[in-house]
Write a protein that holds these residues in place. Structure first.
Motif, PDB file in Angstrom:
ATOM      1  N   VAL A   1      41.072  51.281 -47.145  1.00 39.24           N
ATOM      2  CA  VAL A   1      42.574  50.675 -47.097  1.00 39.24           C
ATOM      3  C   VAL A   1      42.532  49.227 -46.934  1.00 39.24           C
ATOM      4  CG1 VAL A   1      43.271  52.993 -45.867  1.00 39.24           C
ATOM      5  CG2 VAL A   1      42.439  50.945 -44.473  1.00 39.24           C
ATOM      6  N   ARG A   2      41.421  48.748 -46.798  1.00 41.09           N
ATOM      7  CA  ARG A   2      41.597  47.171 -46.731  1.00 41.09           C
ATOM      8  C   ARG A   2      41.993  46.509 -47.893  1.00 41.09           C
ATOM      9  NH1 ARG A   2      38.707  44.318 -43.221  1.00 41.09           N
ATOM     10  NH2 ARG A   2      37.396  45.990 -42.651  1.00 41.09           N
ATOM     11  N   GLN A   3      41.841  47.257 -48.917  1.00 46.02           N
ATOM     12  CA  GLN A   3      42.282  46.691 -50.648  1.00 46.02           C
ATOM     13  C   GLN A   3      43.649  47.325 -50.973  1.00 46.02           C
ATOM     14  OE1 GLN A   3      39.236  46.543 -53.562  1.00 46.02           O
ATOM     15  NE2 GLN A   3      37.641  46.509 -52.020  1.00 46.02           N
TER      16      GLN A   3
ATOM     17  N   ASN B   1      47.424  46.315 -42.562  1.00 46.65           N
ATOM     18  CA  ASN B   1      47.994  47.453 -42.802  1.00 46.65           C
ATOM     19  C   ASN B   1      47.480  48.799 -41.808  1.00 46.65           C
ATOM     20  OD1 ASN B   1      45.424  47.651 -44.207  1.00 46.65           O
ATOM     21  ND2 ASN B   1      46.304  48.683 -45.936  1.00 46.65           N
ATOM     22  N   VAL B   2      46.641  48.490 -40.851  1.00 46.20           N
ATOM     23  CA  VAL B   2      46.004  49.530 -39.709  1.00 46.20           C
ATOM     24  C   VAL B   2      46.706  49.166 -38.721  1.00 46.20           C
ATOM     25  CG1 VAL B   2      44.203  50.222 -38.747  1.00 46.20           C
ATOM     26  CG2 VAL B   2      44.047  49.555 -41.130  1.00 46.20           C
ATOM     27  N   THR B   3      47.379  50.214 -38.037  1.00 46.77           N
ATOM     28  CA  THR B   3      47.844  50.381 -36.561  1.00 46.77           C
ATOM     29  C   THR B   3      47.075  51.133 -35.807  1.00 46.77           C
ATOM     30  OG1 THR B   3      50.004  49.793 -37.595  1.00 46.77           O
ATOM     31  CG2 THR B   3      49.992  50.796 -35.242  1.00 46.77           C
ATOM     32  N   LEU B   4      46.504  50.531 -34.596  1.00 46.34           N
ATOM     33  CA  LEU B   4      45.584  51.521 -33.728  1.00 46.34           C
ATOM     34  C   LEU B   4      46.605  51.822 -32.592  1.00 46.34           C
ATOM     35  CD1 LEU B   4      42.390  49.271 -33.314  1.00 46.34           C
ATOM     36  CD2 LEU B   4      42.747  51.114 -34.781  1.00 46.34           C
TER      37      LEU B   4
ATOM     38  N   ASP C   1      32.090  57.197 -49.328  1.00 42.83           N
ATOM     39  CA  ASP C   1      32.477  56.600 -50.847  1.00 42.83           C
ATOM     40  C   ASP C   1      33.709  55.986 -50.490  1.00 42.83           C
ATOM     41  OD1 ASP C   1      33.316  55.949 -53.229  1.00 42.83           O
ATOM     42  OD2 ASP C   1      32.122  57.529 -54.042  1.00 42.83           O
ATOM     43  N   PRO C   2      33.940  54.722 -50.112  1.00 47.26           N
ATOM     44  CA  PRO C   2      35.285  54.142 -50.090  1.00 47.26           C
ATOM     45  C   PRO C   2      36.036  54.025 -51.193  1.00 47.26           C
ATOM     46  CG  PRO C   2      33.518  52.678 -48.999  1.00 47.26           C
ATOM     47  CD  PRO C   2      32.922  53.619 -49.602  1.00 47.26           C
ATOM     48  N   ALA C   3      35.559  53.875 -52.386  1.00 47.13           N
ATOM     49  CA  ALA C   3      36.082  53.757 -53.754  1.00 47.13           C
ATOM     50  C   ALA C   3      36.624  55.074 -54.074  1.00 47.13           C
ATOM     51  CB  ALA C   3      35.327  53.540 -54.638  1.00 47.13           C
ATOM     52  N   ALA C   4      36.149  56.194 -53.980  1.00 48.53           N
ATOM     53  CA  ALA C   4      36.526  57.384 -54.038  1.00 48.53           C
ATOM     54  C   ALA C   4      37.579  58.011 -53.164  1.00 48.53           C
ATOM     55  CB  ALA C   4      35.536  58.414 -53.900  1.00 48.53           C
ATOM     56  N   LEU C   5      37.577  57.482 -51.616  1.00 44.23           N
ATOM     57  CA  LEU C   5      38.607  57.633 -50.833  1.00 44.23           C
ATOM     58  C   LEU C   5      39.779  56.616 -51.067  1.00 44.23           C
ATOM     59  CD1 LEU C   5      39.510  58.710 -48.021  1.00 44.23           C
ATOM     60  CD2 LEU C   5      38.306  57.021 -47.046  1.00 44.23           C
ATOM     61  N   ARG C   6      39.603  55.638 -51.579  1.00 36.08           N
ATOM     62  CA  ARG C   6      40.882  54.654 -51.955  1.00 36.08           C
ATOM     63  C   ARG C   6      41.478  55.314 -52.976  1.00 36.08           C
ATOM     64  NH1 ARG C   6      37.940  50.516 -53.382  1.00 36.08           N
ATOM     65  NH2 ARG C   6      37.496  50.089 -51.349  1.00 36.08           N
ATOM     66  N   SER C   7      40.990  55.788 -54.110  1.00 39.22           N
ATOM     67  CA  SER C   7      41.519  56.432 -55.272  1.00 39.22           C
ATOM     68  C   SER C   7      42.400  57.619 -54.767  1.00 39.22           C
ATOM     69  CB  SER C   7      40.665  56.831 -56.099  1.00 39.22           C
ATOM     70  OG  SER C   7      40.026  55.681 -56.835  1.00 39.22           O
TER      71      SER C   7
END
Length: 356
Positions: A209-211, A238-241, A308-314
């Motif tokens: 989610v960073r990107q 864009n992250v709320t704890l 896999d951050p890229a797969a999750l991002r997509s």
């Protein structure tokens, strides 16, 4: 029937499990009496369980002292309560309980549930081998081992536990009624529920989610179990704890999101995915452990490779709002068909009553 539940820790899935099944068992006229052993430090997690049936022991984490305190409490309850069935939850309670109970004459029926095998935890191969050996040696000291998914049952068989000793009883949760419609908007609102640790894939999710600042807004329910820390290094904007929440608070958060992310690296079942489906929300989950038995890929959500951050991002942004809404509805139907708490409790009751 007199039932004694024993847990060494109730933060996370094990606590949810007990909060779901114990009220149903208490409502059963065939349950004469019921007690629950939990750590004193986790008493507040047992929000659905009457205070007068809790029996707490002192615990300072997983230490020799805590194991001894738990063992003493089990012995005292077996002597004073005289249960017909003892249901042990998770590996440390399973270890202490089975060692203690094998020395007790005319012992009650013992049911053991690992809630995710210790030998499946990623890390040291030596530790994995030790955990598998312990489970294999102790398996005969339980009348039945409950696997929370077919995956978990097969993993037990893989390490040498006799198939007839393991029965699959999939997790379930209580229906809370028709869910609220999802909130459509930009940025897309996503929820994560769980411990902020490696197993749950939290670091992978943060990388994903960073990107996506401006495209998604991530709410995070949970904290690190050790010390309950909630801060994370270099937290994206864009992250709320949100910290730990009770069930009612979590339901309010679920009502305000489009989908739920479950990016675990290993998982015996995946209760969070089930809770999301109950709320009519689509799920993006890792294709690991028992999660593919809960989330139907392409129907109730998406299954992606773990870590896999890229797969999750997509996966978080590729589907349209309409598709996510349809997946949420399909997930709700799947929950009602297969994963209600009534089915879980009925299957457990059958195991409790099976002759030794």
């Amino acid at each position: 029937m007199r039932i004694l539940h024993v847990a060494e820790s109730v933060k996370g899935g094990c606590g949810t499990y007990l909060n779901q099944i114990v009220p149903c068992q208490l409502a059963d006229p065939e349950t004469a009496e019921l007690r629950v052993i939990v750590p004193e430090a986790h008493r507040a997690q047992m929000e659905a369980i009457p205070e007068d049936i809790l029996r707490c022991f002192a615990s300072q984490g997983r230490s020799i002292g805590a194991m001894m305190a738990l063992s003493r409490t089990i012995r005292a309850e077996v002597r004073d309560f005289q249960p017909d069935v003892i249901h042990l939850h998770s590996s440390f309670a399973g270890l202490a309980g089975r060692i203690v109970l094998r020395t007790i004459p005319a012992r009650p029926r013992i049911i053991y549930c690992a809630h995710g095998w210790g030998f499946d935890i990623q890390g040291s191969a030596v530790k994995q081998k030790i955990a598998a050996t312990v489970e294999r040696i102790l398996a005969p000291f339980a009348d039945t081992i409950v696997a929370i998914s077919d995956y978990e049952r097969q993993r037990g068989i893989d390490i040498g536990i006799a198939p007839h000793r393991i029965a699959t009883v999939a997790n379930g949760v209580a229906d809370l009624g028709p869910p609220a419609p999802p909130v459509i908007g930009s940025p897309r609102r996503i929820l994560f529920i769980g411990r902020l640790d490696k197993q749950k894939g939290f670091d992978t999710l943060i990388d994903a989610v960073r990107q996506l600042n401006g495209e998604v807004a991530l709410g995070v329910v949970g904290a690190s179990v050790v010390g309950d820390q909630t801060a994370i290094a270099d937290q994206p904007g864009n992250v709320t704890l949100l910290g730990w929440m009770n069930e009612a608070q979590i339901q309010r958060e679920l009502a305000d999101v489009m989908l739920v992310a479950v990016p675990s690296l290993w998982e015996g079942f995946g209760l969070v995915a089930l809770e999301a489906m109950r709320a009519g929300r689509a799920v993006v989950a890792s294709k690991v452990g028992g999660l593919p038995e809960v989330v139907e890929d392409g129907v109730t959500g998406l299954l992606i490779p773990p870590d896999d951050p890229a797969a999750l991002r997509s996966a978080l942004i590729e589907l349209s709002d309409d598709t996510l809404i349809a997946m949420g509805a399909a997930g709700r139907a799947r929950f009602l068909d297969h994963f209600t708490i009534g089915r879980t409790v009925a299957e457990l009751k059958t195991l409790y009553r099976t002759p030794q």
